[in-house]
Structures are given as C-alpha cells and as structure tokens.
Scaffold this motif. Structure first.
Motif, PDB file in Angstrom:
ATOM      1  N   LEU A   1      -9.043   5.810   4.243  1.00 45.09           N
ATOM      2  CA  LEU A   1      -8.555   4.889   3.224  1.00 45.09           C
ATOM      3  C   LEU A   1      -9.671   4.501   2.274  1.00 45.09           C
ATOM      4  CD1 LEU A   1      -6.457   2.686   2.190  1.00 45.09           C
ATOM      5  CD2 LEU A   1      -7.624   1.158   3.797  1.00 45.09           C
ATOM      6  N   VAL A   2      -9.346   4.450   0.983  1.00 44.84           N
ATOM      7  CA  VAL A   2     -10.259   3.891  -0.004  1.00 44.84           C
ATOM      8  C   VAL A   2      -9.711   2.540  -0.473  1.00 44.84           C
ATOM      9  CG1 VAL A   2     -11.346   4.176  -2.257  1.00 44.84           C
ATOM     10  CG2 VAL A   2     -11.021   6.167  -0.766  1.00 44.84           C
ATOM     11  N   ALA A   3      -8.501   2.556  -1.014  1.00 40.01           N
ATOM     12  CA  ALA A   3      -7.884   1.319  -1.495  1.00 40.01           C
ATOM     13  C   ALA A   3      -6.392   1.538  -1.661  1.00 40.01           C
ATOM     14  CB  ALA A   3      -8.491   0.882  -2.826  1.00 40.01           C
ATOM     15  N   THR A   4      -5.632   0.474  -1.467  1.00 45.04           N
ATOM     16  CA  THR A   4      -4.197   0.525  -1.700  1.00 45.04           C
ATOM     17  C   THR A   4      -3.770  -0.685  -2.514  1.00 45.04           C
ATOM     18  OG1 THR A   4      -3.665  -0.653   0.333  1.00 45.04           O
ATOM     19  CG2 THR A   4      -3.758   1.754   0.469  1.00 45.04           C
ATOM     20  N   ILE A   5      -2.633  -0.540  -3.183  1.00 39.34           N
ATOM     21  CA  ILE A   5      -2.072  -1.648  -3.948  1.00 39.34           C
ATOM     22  C   ILE A   5      -0.558  -1.587  -3.818  1.00 39.34           C
ATOM     23  CG2 ILE A   5      -2.129  -0.312  -6.108  1.00 39.34           C
ATOM     24  CD1 ILE A   5      -2.704  -3.041  -7.529  1.00 39.34           C
ATOM     25  N   ALA A   6       0.027  -2.719  -3.494  1.00 40.04           N
ATOM     26  CA  ALA A   6       1.476  -2.792  -3.339  1.00 40.04           C
ATOM     27  C   ALA A   6       2.125  -3.135  -4.679  1.00 40.04           C
ATOM     28  CB  ALA A   6       1.821  -3.846  -2.301  1.00 40.04           C
ATOM     29  N   SER A   7       3.441  -3.007  -4.712  1.00 42.61           N
ATOM     30  CA  SER A   7       4.160  -3.276  -5.953  1.00 42.61           C
ATOM     31  C   SER A   7       4.060  -4.749  -6.361  1.00 42.61           C
ATOM     32  CB  SER A   7       5.622  -2.851  -5.831  1.00 42.61           C
ATOM     33  OG  SER A   7       6.192  -3.330  -4.630  1.00 42.61           O
ATOM     34  N   ASP A   8       3.716  -5.630  -5.395  1.00 38.05           N
ATOM     35  CA  ASP A   8       3.536  -7.049  -5.740  1.00 38.05           C
ATOM     36  C   ASP A   8       2.105  -7.352  -6.167  1.00 38.05           C
ATOM     37  OD1 ASP A   8       3.256  -8.433  -2.336  1.00 38.05           O
ATOM     38  OD2 ASP A   8       2.087  -6.928  -3.405  1.00 38.05           O
ATOM     39  N   GLY A   9       1.263  -6.315  -6.208  1.00 40.07           N
ATOM     40  CA  GLY A   9      -0.114  -6.470  -6.666  1.00 40.07           C
ATOM     41  C   GLY A   9      -1.137  -6.738  -5.589  1.00 40.07           C
ATOM     42  N   SER A  10      -0.719  -6.914  -4.369  1.00 42.47           N
ATOM     43  CA  SER A  10      -1.672  -7.154  -3.293  1.00 42.47           C
ATOM     44  C   SER A  10      -2.484  -5.889  -3.025  1.00 42.47           C
ATOM     45  CB  SER A  10      -0.962  -7.608  -2.026  1.00 42.47           C
ATOM     46  OG  SER A  10       0.008  -6.668  -1.632  1.00 42.47           O
ATOM     47  N   THR A  11      -3.767  -6.081  -2.731  1.00 39.17           N
ATOM     48  CA  THR A  11      -4.677  -4.944  -2.582  1.00 39.17           C
ATOM     49  C   THR A  11      -5.378  -4.955  -1.234  1.00 39.17           C
ATOM     50  OG1 THR A  11      -6.477  -6.180  -3.629  1.00 39.17           O
ATOM     51  CG2 THR A  11      -5.111  -4.805  -5.069  1.00 39.17           C
ATOM     52  N   ASN A  12      -5.890  -3.780  -0.885  1.00 35.22           N
ATOM     53  CA  ASN A  12      -6.649  -3.619   0.345  1.00 35.22           C
ATOM     54  C   ASN A  12      -7.732  -2.591   0.072  1.00 35.22           C
ATOM     55  OD1 ASN A  12      -7.261  -3.828   3.165  1.00 35.22           O
ATOM     56  ND2 ASN A  12      -6.223  -1.885   3.491  1.00 35.22           N
ATOM     57  N   TYR A  13      -8.965  -2.871   0.510  1.00 29.39           N
ATOM     58  CA  TYR A  13     -10.084  -1.980   0.254  1.00 29.39           C
ATOM     59  C   TYR A  13     -10.817  -1.644   1.542  1.00 29.39           C
ATOM     60  CZ  TYR A  13      -9.794  -3.259  -4.720  1.00 29.39           C
ATOM     61  OH  TYR A  13      -9.388  -3.456  -6.021  1.00 29.39           O
ATOM     62  N   ALA A  14     -11.364  -0.438   1.585  1.00 29.57           N
ATOM     63  CA  ALA A  14     -12.300  -0.097   2.646  1.00 29.57           C
ATOM     64  C   ALA A  14     -13.584  -0.901   2.424  1.00 29.57           C
ATOM     65  CB  ALA A  14     -12.612   1.394   2.616  1.00 29.57           C
ATOM     66  N   ASP A  15     -14.223  -1.304   3.517  1.00 26.62           N
ATOM     67  CA  ASP A  15     -15.448  -2.089   3.394  1.00 26.62           C
ATOM     68  C   ASP A  15     -16.517  -1.353   2.582  1.00 26.62           C
ATOM     69  OD1 ASP A  15     -15.311  -3.532   6.758  1.00 26.62           O
ATOM     70  OD2 ASP A  15     -14.373  -4.150   4.875  1.00 26.62           O
ATOM     71  N   SER A  16     -16.542  -0.037   2.689  1.00 25.02           N
ATOM     72  CA  SER A  16     -17.590   0.748   2.037  1.00 25.02           C
ATOM     73  C   SER A  16     -17.494   0.736   0.512  1.00 25.02           C
ATOM     74  CB  SER A  16     -17.555   2.193   2.532  1.00 25.02           C
ATOM     75  OG  SER A  16     -16.292   2.779   2.260  1.00 25.02           O
ATOM     76  N   VAL A  17     -16.343   0.331  -0.029  1.00 21.85           N
ATOM     77  CA  VAL A  17     -16.182   0.361  -1.489  1.00 21.85           C
ATOM     78  C   VAL A  17     -15.978  -1.026  -2.091  1.00 21.85           C
ATOM     79  CG1 VAL A  17     -15.192   2.670  -1.313  1.00 21.85           C
ATOM     80  CG2 VAL A  17     -13.667   0.685  -1.532  1.00 21.85           C
ATOM     81  N   LYS A  18     -15.882  -2.041  -1.249  1.00 19.89           N
ATOM     82  CA  LYS A  18     -15.663  -3.396  -1.759  1.00 19.89           C
ATOM     83  C   LYS A  18     -16.804  -3.800  -2.691  1.00 19.89           C
ATOM     84  CE  LYS A  18     -12.879  -5.314   1.998  1.00 19.89           C
ATOM     85  NZ  LYS A  18     -12.849  -6.246   3.160  1.00 19.89           N
ATOM     86  N   GLY A  19     -16.432  -4.366  -3.818  1.00 15.89           N
ATOM     87  CA  GLY A  19     -17.421  -4.785  -4.800  1.00 15.89           C
ATOM     88  C   GLY A  19     -17.826  -3.690  -5.771  1.00 15.89           C
ATOM     89  N   ARG A  20     -17.444  -2.449  -5.488  1.00 15.77           N
ATOM     90  CA  ARG A  20     -17.784  -1.322  -6.371  1.00 15.77           C
ATOM     91  C   ARG A  20     -16.544  -0.680  -6.984  1.00 15.77           C
ATOM     92  NH1 ARG A  20     -20.103   3.161  -4.372  1.00 15.77           N
ATOM     93  NH2 ARG A  20     -19.146   2.959  -2.309  1.00 15.77           N
ATOM     94  N   PHE A  21     -15.464  -0.607  -6.233  1.00 13.24           N
ATOM     95  CA  PHE A  21     -14.233   0.031  -6.689  1.00 13.24           C
ATOM     96  C   PHE A  21     -13.169  -1.027  -6.939  1.00 13.24           C
ATOM     97  CE2 PHE A  21     -14.781   4.412  -4.401  1.00 13.24           C
ATOM     98  CZ  PHE A  21     -16.047   4.533  -4.945  1.00 13.24           C
ATOM     99  N   THR A  22     -12.326  -0.768  -7.936  1.00 17.62           N
ATOM    100  CA  THR A  22     -11.203  -1.656  -8.233  1.00 17.62           C
ATOM    101  C   THR A  22      -9.942  -0.826  -8.420  1.00 17.62           C
ATOM    102  OG1 THR A  22     -12.663  -3.243  -9.347  1.00 17.62           O
ATOM    103  CG2 THR A  22     -10.299  -3.431  -9.761  1.00 17.62           C
ATOM    104  N   ILE A  23      -8.915  -1.171  -7.672  1.00 17.80           N
ATOM    105  CA  ILE A  23      -7.623  -0.491  -7.816  1.00 17.80           C
ATOM    106  C   ILE A  23      -6.697  -1.376  -8.634  1.00 17.80           C
ATOM    107  CG2 ILE A  23      -6.653  -1.422  -5.647  1.00 17.80           C
ATOM    108  CD1 ILE A  23      -5.307   1.360  -5.279  1.00 17.80           C
ATOM    109  N   SER A  24      -5.928  -0.756  -9.499  1.00  9.46           N
ATOM    110  CA  SER A  24      -4.970  -1.494 -10.329  1.00  9.46           C
ATOM    111  C   SER A  24      -3.756  -0.595 -10.573  1.00  9.46           C
ATOM    112  CB  SER A  24      -5.609  -1.905 -11.657  1.00  9.46           C
ATOM    113  OG  SER A  24      -6.017  -0.774 -12.402  1.00  9.46           O
ATOM    114  N   ARG A  25      -2.701  -1.206 -11.068  1.00 13.26           N
ATOM    115  CA  ARG A  25      -1.506  -0.401 -11.331  1.00 13.26           C
ATOM    116  C   ARG A  25      -0.779  -0.911 -12.558  1.00 13.26           C
ATOM    117  NH1 ARG A  25       2.202  -0.327  -6.270  1.00 13.26           N
ATOM    118  NH2 ARG A  25       3.753   0.517  -7.722  1.00 13.26           N
ATOM    119  N   ASP A  26      -0.100   0.016 -13.214  1.00 13.13           N
ATOM    120  CA  ASP A  26       0.774  -0.284 -14.345  1.00 13.13           C
ATOM    121  C   ASP A  26       2.174   0.100 -13.905  1.00 13.13           C
ATOM    122  OD1 ASP A  26       2.286  -0.241 -16.673  1.00 13.13           O
ATOM    123  OD2 ASP A  26       0.625   0.414 -17.916  1.00 13.13           O
TER     124      ASP A  26
END
Length: 115
Positions: free
Chosen positions: A47-72
């Motif tokens: 896992l790197v990161a996930t985002i639900a349709s309600d906008g909630s996100t989840n990140y792997a510890d190794s990428v927190k603070g460096r990667f950002t997931i977003s959706r349109d």
C-alpha cells in the motif's frame, strides 16, 4: 466493469517530484475507494495511499509527509503527488479501484528515482 488507467511515471532524481494520475471509467459506484500501491523488484506489492469517495485518506508510514493523494470525483480521477522522492520509492505503481464485492487494477506505471 470498471477500467483504470495510470499515467505520470518516469525517471527523476532523488529529492525531485512526480505526479501520478489514475482515471477510472465504466460503472463507477458512488461509494468507492481508489488508491495507489507499488511493487519494487523482488518485493511484494504494498500500500502507498488510498482515498475513499468521502475524502478520507490512508497512507503508508514510509510516505507520510512526502506523498499526497487526492481525487476529482467529477472526473473519476485520483492523483498522487510525490515529493522529496527517494531511491527506495523506485517501483511500479498500480492504481486500484474497489467497491463492495469488486476490485480492479491498472497496468502500472514505472517510477524510477536515481541517487
């Protein structure tokens, strides 16, 4: 059926940035989750990161603070902004779409970070 197509991979130097995109098409459910996973040579997909349709996100510890997931949601597209890339981020990055009783993967896009 849902199809997902990734784009945006490439070669970048350590410390650089890339943005990945994943466009979903087909029978998109209003409640779903999309995310990014990666697989480095000789390693399991993680896992790197996930985002639900309600906008909630989840990140792997190794990428927190460096990667950002977003959706349109209007475009059924998910983005992964990757900053301060490290050689250990080198992998094939896969997009995943899932909803109840269904999951599908893209073909993957290569990200290579040189030191």
């Amino acid at each position: 059926q849902v199809q997902v197509v990734e784009s945006g991979g490439g070669l970048v130097q350590a410390g650089g940035s890339l943005r990945l995109s994943c466009a979903a098409s087909g029978s998109i459910a209003s409640i779903n989750a999309m995310g990014w996973y990666r697989q480095a040579p000789g390693k399991q997909r993680e896992l790197v990161a996930t985002i639900a349709s309600d906008g909630s996100t989840n990140y792997a510890d190794s990428v927190k603070g460096r990667f950002t997931i977003s959706r349109d949601n209007a475009k059924n597209t998910v983005y992964l902004q990757m900053n301060n890339l490290k050689p250990e981020d080198t992998a094939v990055y896969y997009c995943n779409y899932r909803r109840i009783n269904y999951s599908t993967w893209g073909q993957g896009t290569h990200v290579t970070v040189s030191s």
